[in-house]
Design a protein around this motif. Structure first.
Motif, PDB file in Angstrom:
ATOM      1  N   ILE A 126       0.855  -1.182   0.000  1.00 25.41           N
ATOM      2  CA  ILE A 126       0.000   0.000   0.000  1.00 25.41           C
ATOM      3  C   ILE A 126       0.896   1.238   0.000  1.00 25.41           C
ATOM      4  O   ILE A 126       1.717   1.411   0.896  1.00 25.41           O
ATOM      5  N   PRO A 127       0.769   2.117  -0.981  1.00 23.59           N
ATOM      6  CA  PRO A 127       1.649   3.296  -1.048  1.00 23.59           C
ATOM      7  C   PRO A 127       1.310   4.305   0.037  1.00 23.59           C
ATOM      8  O   PRO A 127       0.157   4.466   0.431  1.00 23.59           O
ATOM      9  N   PHE A 128       2.333   5.003   0.511  1.00 24.50           N
ATOM     10  CA  PHE A 128       2.125   6.056   1.503  1.00 24.50           C
ATOM     11  C   PHE A 128       3.305   7.005   1.457  1.00 24.50           C
ATOM     12  O   PHE A 128       4.314   6.758   0.774  1.00 24.50           O
ATOM     13  N   VAL A 129       3.181   8.106   2.171  1.00 29.77           N
ATOM     14  CA  VAL A 129       4.280   9.062   2.314  1.00 29.77           C
ATOM     15  C   VAL A 129       4.614   9.174   3.794  1.00 29.77           C
ATOM     16  O   VAL A 129       3.722   9.332   4.628  1.00 29.77           O
ATOM     17  N   HIS A 130       5.900   9.079   4.121  1.00 24.21           N
ATOM     18  CA  HIS A 130       6.352   9.269   5.490  1.00 24.21           C
ATOM     19  C   HIS A 130       6.804  10.714   5.642  1.00 24.21           C
ATOM     20  O   HIS A 130       7.711  11.174   4.929  1.00 24.21           O
ATOM     21  N   ALA A 131       6.155  11.460   6.524  1.00 21.73           N
ATOM     22  CA  ALA A 131       6.466  12.869   6.759  1.00 21.73           C
ATOM     23  C   ALA A 131       7.176  13.010   8.097  1.00 21.73           C
ATOM     24  O   ALA A 131       6.690  12.508   9.116  1.00 21.73           O
ATOM     25  N   THR A 132       8.316  13.685   8.100  1.00 24.07           N
ATOM     26  CA  THR A 132       9.088  13.892   9.324  1.00 24.07           C
ATOM     27  C   THR A 132       9.395  15.373   9.485  1.00 24.07           C
ATOM     28  O   THR A 132       9.901  16.016   8.556  1.00 24.07           O
ATOM     29  N   VAL A 133       9.072  15.917  10.654  1.00 25.56           N
ATOM     30  CA  VAL A 133       9.404  17.311  10.945  1.00 25.56           C
ATOM     31  C   VAL A 133      10.911  17.411  11.145  1.00 25.56           C
ATOM     32  O   VAL A 133      11.484  16.742  12.011  1.00 25.56           O
ATOM     33  N   VAL A 134      11.561  18.231  10.334  1.00 27.95           N
ATOM     34  CA  VAL A 134      13.014  18.412  10.410  1.00 27.95           C
ATOM     35  C   VAL A 134      13.365  19.576  11.330  1.00 27.95           C
ATOM     36  O   VAL A 134      14.249  19.485  12.178  1.00 27.95           O
ATOM     37  N   ARG A 135      12.667  20.686  11.135  1.00 29.06           N
ATOM     38  CA  ARG A 135      12.877  21.866  11.972  1.00 29.06           C
ATOM     39  C   ARG A 135      11.544  22.550  12.215  1.00 29.06           C
ATOM     40  O   ARG A 135      10.649  22.484  11.364  1.00 29.06           O
ATOM     41  N   ALA A 136      11.422  23.190  13.353  1.00 30.95           N
ATOM     42  CA  ALA A 136      10.195  23.916  13.675  1.00 30.95           C
ATOM     43  C   ALA A 136      10.540  25.078  14.585  1.00 30.95           C
ATOM     44  O   ALA A 136      11.344  24.938  15.508  1.00 30.95           O
ATOM     45  N   GLN A 137       9.931  26.209  14.314  1.00 30.37           N
ATOM     46  CA  GLN A 137      10.146  27.390  15.128  1.00 30.37           C
ATOM     47  C   GLN A 137       8.970  27.598  16.073  1.00 30.37           C
ATOM     48  O   GLN A 137       7.819  27.364  15.703  1.00 30.37           O
ATOM     49  N   VAL A 138       9.253  28.054  17.260  1.00 32.02           N
ATOM     50  CA  VAL A 138       8.200  28.429  18.199  1.00 32.02           C
ATOM     51  C   VAL A 138       7.400  29.569  17.572  1.00 32.02           C
ATOM     52  O   VAL A 138       7.975  30.468  16.957  1.00 32.02           O
ATOM     53  N   PRO A 139       6.049  29.543  17.637  1.00 27.53           N
ATOM     54  CA  PRO A 139       5.210  28.702  18.492  1.00 27.53           C
ATOM     55  C   PRO A 139       4.593  27.501  17.775  1.00 27.53           C
ATOM     56  O   PRO A 139       3.480  27.095  18.112  1.00 27.53           O
ATOM     57  N   ALA A 140       5.266  26.930  16.772  1.00 30.02           N
ATOM     58  CA  ALA A 140       4.721  25.755  16.103  1.00 30.02           C
ATOM     59  C   ALA A 140       4.471  24.643  17.121  1.00 30.02           C
ATOM     60  O   ALA A 140       5.260  24.440  18.047  1.00 30.02           O
ATOM     61  N   SER A 141       3.372  23.922  16.951  1.00 34.07           N
ATOM     62  CA  SER A 141       3.007  22.890  17.916  1.00 34.07           C
ATOM     63  C   SER A 141       3.824  21.617  17.748  1.00 34.07           C
ATOM     64  O   SER A 141       3.956  20.834  18.682  1.00 34.07           O
ATOM     65  N   ALA A 142       4.366  21.389  16.539  1.00 39.45           N
ATOM     66  CA  ALA A 142       5.173  20.193  16.305  1.00 39.45           C
ATOM     67  C   ALA A 142       6.625  20.465  16.671  1.00 39.45           C
ATOM     68  O   ALA A 142       7.054  21.610  16.778  1.00 39.45           O
ATOM     69  N   ARG A 143       7.354  19.392  16.864  1.00 38.33           N
ATOM     70  CA  ARG A 143       8.769  19.477  17.194  1.00 38.33           C
ATOM     71  C   ARG A 143       9.566  18.597  16.228  1.00 38.33           C
ATOM     72  O   ARG A 143       9.026  17.660  15.645  1.00 38.33           O
ATOM     73  N   ALA A 144      10.843  18.903  16.068  1.00 39.21           N
ATOM     74  CA  ALA A 144      11.698  18.085  15.214  1.00 39.21           C
ATOM     75  C   ALA A 144      11.623  16.626  15.657  1.00 39.21           C
ATOM     76  O   ALA A 144      11.714  16.317  16.839  1.00 39.21           O
TER      77      ALA A 144
END
Length: 293
Positions: A17-35
């Motif tokens: 089953i095809p999919f895409v793996h997404a990974t947060v590399v960098r994030a600046q505050v106040p972004a809710s996600a983290r590297a």
């Protein structure tokens, strides 16, 4: 990958089953996600995992489906409308997302697509060499008929009922069929079949590129080289289990101008009998207030 995402990715790969793996590399505050936060995006646009809030997800969904379609990895840079300084990343795709509350992000999108499935018919040394050499070149090579139509079939039986094997592959919709035979014997096998022009174009005999191959391994290499050429040209479609999910429709948020994927969870309003879609609740509520609803 995080453990849960890693396990899920393994399930999807095993199920082709095809999919895409997404990974947060960098994030600046106040972004809710983290590297290091990551998620899986499926062909229907659904997301499993976390790479940011709803506004970020809208950008990730659209970019991920494009990456899946093209088969190319993407470094996605999501910036708020009035983004401050953020380090340059040559070759990245930049999206200005007006609904972000702040905090630029970089997310690496890696498509994970099923390996082309190649069926080998026959028990010759060439067939055995095809099985051995196929995996390092990115193919899943099998001997038995798979439940899904393979991308390619190689008939390397040096005899047997080759016309029946070719006809079965044609009727299954296989895009490339290679017959291992001399030019004379190959022509004789094809003469036993009633072929349309389209069907004949899908059959290669003698199978393989002309590299002066002599040994079984060299002949197998020449055949796999021809299959690689067909794959690179986009002529080896990968069959998916069941019916492939339809790509979500797209709409433009009338408030911020973002292109959003339309799905069950996409915020929307019904205005004068027509659906209006938004990137997030903020734009939807702002539009509703402006329209006096």
């Amino acid at each position: 990958m995080t453990t849960a995402i890693d396990d899920r990715a393994g399930e999807l790969l095993a199920g082709r089953i095809p999919f895409v793996h997404a990974t947060v590399v960098r994030a600046q505050v106040p972004a809710s996600a983290r590297a290091g936060d990551d998620a899986i995006i499926l062909a229907d646009g659904s997301i499993e995992g976390f790479v940011g809030g709803q506004c970020t997800e809208s950008s990730v969904r659209a970019a991920a489906l494009g990456a899946m379609r093209d088969g190319e990895s993407v470094l996605l840079r999501v910036l708020p409308e009035n983004a401050g300084e953020f380090p340059e990343a040559p070759g990245a795709r930049v999206v200005v997302n007006p609904c972000l509350s702040g905090g630029a992000m970089e997310i690496f999108l890696q498509p994970r697509l099923p390996r082309p499935l190649v069926q080998v018919v026959g028990g010759s040394p060439i067939a055995a060499a095809l099985v051995e050499l196929g995996a390092p070149l990115g193919f899943d090579v099998v001997r038995e008929a798979p439940p899904l139509p393979p991308a390619a079939v190689v008939i390397a039986s040096h005899g047997g009922d080759e016309p029946a094997a070719i006809r079965a592959a044609l009727d299954a919709g296989v895009g490339w069929i290679g017959l291992v035979a001399s030019p004379r014997r190959g022509a004789g096998v094809l003469a036993e079949l009633t072929l349309t022009e389209e069907e004949r174009a899908r059959i290669s005999t003698p199978a393989g590129l002309d590299i002066g191959a002599r040994t079984a391994a060299e002949i197998a290499l020449s055949i796999l080289a021809e299959i690689v050429r067909e794959a690179r040209a986009g002529r080896l479609p990968v069959a998916e289990p069941g019916e492939a999910p339809a790509r979500p429709g797209e709409a433009v948020d009338p408030v911020c101008g973002m292109t959003v994927l339309v799905g069950p969870d996409t915020p929307h309003l019904v205005v004068d009998g027509e659906d209006v879609w938004f990137c997030g609740p903020g734009c939807r509520d702002r539009y509703a207030r402006t329209a006096g609803r």
